[in-house]
Design an enzyme around this catalytic site. Structure first.
Site, PDB file in Angstrom:
ATOM      1  N   LEU A  37       3.792-115.850  58.292  1.00  0.00           N
ATOM      2  CA  LEU A  37       3.501-115.160  59.564  1.00  0.00           C
ATOM      3  C   LEU A  37       4.137-113.770  59.633  1.00  0.00           C
ATOM      4  CD1 LEU A  37       3.710-118.165  62.096  1.00  0.00           C
ATOM      5  CD2 LEU A  37       1.722-117.319  60.830  1.00  0.00           C
ATOM      6  N   TYR A 141       1.298-100.055  46.307  1.00  0.00           N
ATOM      7  CA  TYR A 141       0.460-101.197  46.702  1.00  0.00           C
ATOM      8  C   TYR A 141      -0.580-101.489  45.621  1.00  0.00           C
ATOM      9  CZ  TYR A 141      -3.510-103.565  48.875  1.00  0.00           C
ATOM     10  OH  TYR A 141      -4.563-104.413  49.121  1.00  0.00           O
ATOM     11  N   LYS A 145      -0.819-104.748  42.892  1.00  0.00           N
ATOM     12  CA  LYS A 145      -1.986-105.633  42.763  1.00  0.00           C
ATOM     13  C   LYS A 145      -2.512-105.623  41.328  1.00  0.00           C
ATOM     14  CE  LYS A 145      -2.761-107.377  46.868  1.00  0.00           C
ATOM     15  NZ  LYS A 145      -3.255-108.701  47.202  1.00  0.00           N
ATOM     16  N   VAL A 205      -9.769 -87.508  62.439  1.00  0.00           N
ATOM     17  CA  VAL A 205     -10.633 -87.416  61.250  1.00  0.00           C
ATOM     18  C   VAL A 205      -9.861 -86.564  60.249  1.00  0.00           C
ATOM     19  CG1 VAL A 205     -12.835 -86.585  60.352  1.00  0.00           C
ATOM     20  CG2 VAL A 205     -12.721 -87.586  62.649  1.00  0.00           C
ATOM     21  N   ARG A 219     -16.781 -94.256  52.588  1.00  0.00           N
ATOM     22  CA  ARG A 219     -16.216 -95.521  52.114  1.00  0.00           C
ATOM     23  C   ARG A 219     -17.264 -96.622  52.182  1.00  0.00           C
ATOM     24  NH1 ARG A 219     -13.200 -92.384  50.586  1.00  0.00           N
ATOM     25  NH2 ARG A 219     -10.972 -92.171  50.906  1.00  0.00           N
TER      26      ARG A 219
HETATM   27  N1  LIG Z   1      -8.298-105.928  54.562  1.00  0.00           N
HETATM   28  C1  LIG Z   1      -8.757-105.177  53.563  1.00  0.00           C
HETATM   29  O1  LIG Z   1      -9.574-104.239  53.772  1.00  0.00           O
HETATM   30  C2  LIG Z   1      -8.334-105.475  52.140  1.00  0.00           C
HETATM   31  C3  LIG Z   1      -8.856-104.671  51.104  1.00  0.00           C
HETATM   32  C4  LIG Z   1      -8.485-104.943  49.793  1.00  0.00           C
HETATM   33  C5  LIG Z   1      -7.627-106.000  49.513  1.00  0.00           C
HETATM   34  N2  LIG Z   1      -7.102-106.744  50.525  1.00  0.00           N
HETATM   35  C6  LIG Z   1      -6.181-107.851  50.178  1.00  0.00           C
HETATM   36  O2  LIG Z   1      -6.627-109.017  50.830  1.00  0.00           O
HETATM   37  C7  LIG Z   1      -5.518-109.830  51.201  1.00  0.00           C
HETATM   38  C8  LIG Z   1      -5.618-110.158  52.679  1.00  0.00           C
HETATM   39  O3  LIG Z   1      -5.611-108.947  53.432  1.00  0.00           O
HETATM   40  P1  LIG Z   1      -5.630-108.971  55.021  1.00  0.00           P
HETATM   41  O4  LIG Z   1      -6.256-107.706  55.469  1.00  0.00           O
HETATM   42  O5  LIG Z   1      -6.160-110.276  55.485  1.00  0.00           O
HETATM   43  O6  LIG Z   1      -4.061-108.874  55.313  1.00  0.00           O
HETATM   44  P2  LIG Z   1      -3.180-109.673  56.385  1.00  0.00           P
HETATM   45  O7  LIG Z   1      -1.885-108.934  56.463  1.00  0.00           O
HETATM   46  O8  LIG Z   1      -3.952-109.899  57.641  1.00  0.00           O
HETATM   47  O9  LIG Z   1      -2.973-111.080  55.660  1.00  0.00           O
HETATM   48  C9  LIG Z   1      -1.957-111.330  54.718  1.00  0.00           C
HETATM   49  C10 LIG Z   1      -1.292-112.632  55.108  1.00  0.00           C
HETATM   50  O10 LIG Z   1      -0.303-112.976  54.132  1.00  0.00           O
HETATM   51  C11 LIG Z   1       0.882-113.419  54.791  1.00  0.00           C
HETATM   52  N3  LIG Z   1       1.994-113.190  53.865  1.00  0.00           N
HETATM   53  C12 LIG Z   1       2.437-111.985  53.397  1.00  0.00           C
HETATM   54  N4  LIG Z   1       3.464-112.198  52.527  1.00  0.00           N
HETATM   55  C13 LIG Z   1       3.649-113.552  52.458  1.00  0.00           C
HETATM   56  C14 LIG Z   1       4.548-114.380  51.723  1.00  0.00           C
HETATM   57  N5  LIG Z   1       5.470-113.892  50.906  1.00  0.00           N
HETATM   58  N6  LIG Z   1       4.448-115.731  51.877  1.00  0.00           N
HETATM   59  C15 LIG Z   1       3.523-116.266  52.719  1.00  0.00           C
HETATM   60  N7  LIG Z   1       2.662-115.529  53.435  1.00  0.00           N
HETATM   61  C16 LIG Z   1       2.722-114.181  53.309  1.00  0.00           C
HETATM   62  C17 LIG Z   1       0.923-112.627  56.075  1.00  0.00           C
HETATM   63  O11 LIG Z   1       1.695-113.225  57.103  1.00  0.00           O
HETATM   64  C18 LIG Z   1      -0.561-112.552  56.448  1.00  0.00           C
HETATM   65  O12 LIG Z   1      -0.950-113.646  57.261  1.00  0.00           O
HETATM   66  C19 LIG Z   1      -4.276-109.062  50.819  1.00  0.00           C
HETATM   67  O13 LIG Z   1      -3.805-109.558  49.586  1.00  0.00           O
HETATM   68  C20 LIG Z   1      -4.765-107.623  50.674  1.00  0.00           C
HETATM   69  O14 LIG Z   1      -4.000-106.917  49.725  1.00  0.00           O
HETATM   70  C21 LIG Z   1      -7.451-106.505  51.833  1.00  0.00           C
END
Ligand SMILES: NC(=O)c1ccc[n+]([C@@H]2O[C@H](COP(=O)([O-])OP(=O)(O)OC[C@H]3O[C@@H](n4cnc5c(N)ncnc54)[C@H](O)[C@@H]3O)[C@@H](O)[C@H]2O)c1
Length: 321
Positions: A37, A141, A145, A205, A219
């Site tokens: 969370l 970041y 990844k 912007v 994008r």
């Molecule tokens: N949203 C985007 O546009 C996007 C784009 C590319 C990649 N991503 C990747 O997708 C994934 C999800 O992104 P999102 O937008 O839903 O982010 P988000 O922050 O809403 O979700 C990430 C979740 O991981 C949990 N979390 C973080 N570290 C943790 C840990 N050590 N242990 C347990 N829980 C942990 C957080 O509490 C959160 O609920 C991420 O890995 C992000 O890098 C997202």
């Protein structure tokens, strides 16, 4: 799609993870969400999922051989924060994923779907971006990844893991009561919707002199429900010993100004905008080629229309008013 499988969803209280967890449950699977969370929300965990409040660094406590696979969303994912505090990104994203891979190996759980990102490619000069485009992340970041992707590749080769990394472009939209509630919010569509709601005065912007049709950055926005469907297909496509990497985007770019104009039309609210200088590290165009996802996963996005994506996101934010 076989049914009745049991999956661990790390980060399932977050935006993308909660939507995927809801899709897994709807497909008849059993789901355990593991989330600390830190950026997620307890209310986002779908009804019907078991919830463990905990860190992926400690996942070995809960992961056992009863699981058929893991979908790994848990990560820190703010570019700006990663520049200011890279140590958090190496620790949480790389260290956390290393703990997860070790726990999966020990428990004999051999299927993984990982949330990778377009940020692994950095600022490529060519468009659209394919999986063969050179990876050159421009921030910690994206680098963290990419490091996890390398770790997964070697785990597949050495220990037979079946893994799919999905490289998302800009995820947007909502799935019913599951949507985006990042704090701070850094994504364009929710920010513009905040202006439409009157919660923010104007949208900035950043640069209108890019070599694009209207001068603003372009994008690739992908609907979160289309993205979720790709995860279910990836679970089926995952093959022992192979690390399959697939981009996920629509292959269509929309400019910042097109997004703002679409929000005006969909919401019927005025959206004042302010032109600000370019930000460092913002390439003019980032658009995905998702041909491999279509070919290898049998994936086909069906919600590529920007107005539809914005309308779903708008409905979600109004639920929270
Ligand atoms: N949203 C985007 O546009 C996007 C784009 C590319 C990649 N991503 C990747 O997708 C994934 C999800 O992104 P999102 O937008 O839903 O982010 P988000 O922050 O809403 O979700 C990430 C979740 O991981 C949990 N979390 C973080 N570290 C943790 C840990 N050590 N242990 C347990 N829980 C942990 C957080 O509490 C959160 O609920 C991420 O890995 C992000 O890098 C997202």
């Amino acid at each position: 799609m076989s049914d009745g499988q049991k999956y661990l969803v790390t980060g399932g209280a977050g935006y993308v993870g909660s939507v995927v967890a809801a899709h897994l449950l709807a497909a008849g699977h059993r789901v355990t969400v593991l989330d600390d969370l830190s950026t997620g929300h307890r209310v986002s965990v779908p009804e019907g999922a078991e919830f463990i409040e905990g860190r992926i660094q400690d996942v070995a406590r809960w992961l056992d051989s009863s699981y058929d696979g893991v979908l790994h969303f848990a990560a820190s994912s703010q570019v700006g924060e990663s520049v200011a505090h890279p140590e958090k990104y190496w620790s949480n994203n790389v260290g956390g994923s290393m703990a997860l891979l070790a726990a999966m190996r020990d428990a004999g759980v051999r299927t993984l779907v990982f949330s990778s990102t377009a940020a692994t490619y950095g600022e490529p000069a060519t468009s659209p971006i394919t999986e063969d485009t050179a990876t050159a992340p421009t921030n910690p970041y994206g680098a963290s990844k990419l490091a996890v992707d390398h770790m997964i590749s070697s785990e597949c080769t050495a220990h037979g893991l079946a893994a799919v990394s999905l490289r998302y472009f800009n995820v947007a939209g909502a799935h019913g009561s599951y949507g985006e509630r990042h704090d701070p919010e850094t994504h364009l569509i929710p920010l513009v919707l905040q202006v439409a709601q009157g919660k923010r005065e104007a949208i900035s912007v950043f640069g209108d002199d890019y070599p694009t049709p209207d001068g603003t950055c372009v994008r690739d926005y992908i609907h979160v429900a289309d993205l979720a469907e790709a995860h279910l297909l990836a679970l089926t496509a995952a093959t022992g010993g192979e690390h399959l990497i697939c981009n996920l985007g629509n292959g269509n770019g929309f400019s910042v100004r097109e997004v703002i104009e679409t929000v005006r039309k969909v919401t019927g609210h005025p959206v004042p905008e302010v032109t600000a200088p370019r930000r460092g590290g913002d390439p003019a165009v980032l658009v995905a080629s998702a041909e491999r996802a279509k070919d290898r996963l049998g994936w086909q996005p069906t919600r590529a229309d920007l107005a539809g994506i914005v309308a779903d996101a708008w409905e979600f934010v109004r639920q929270g008013e």
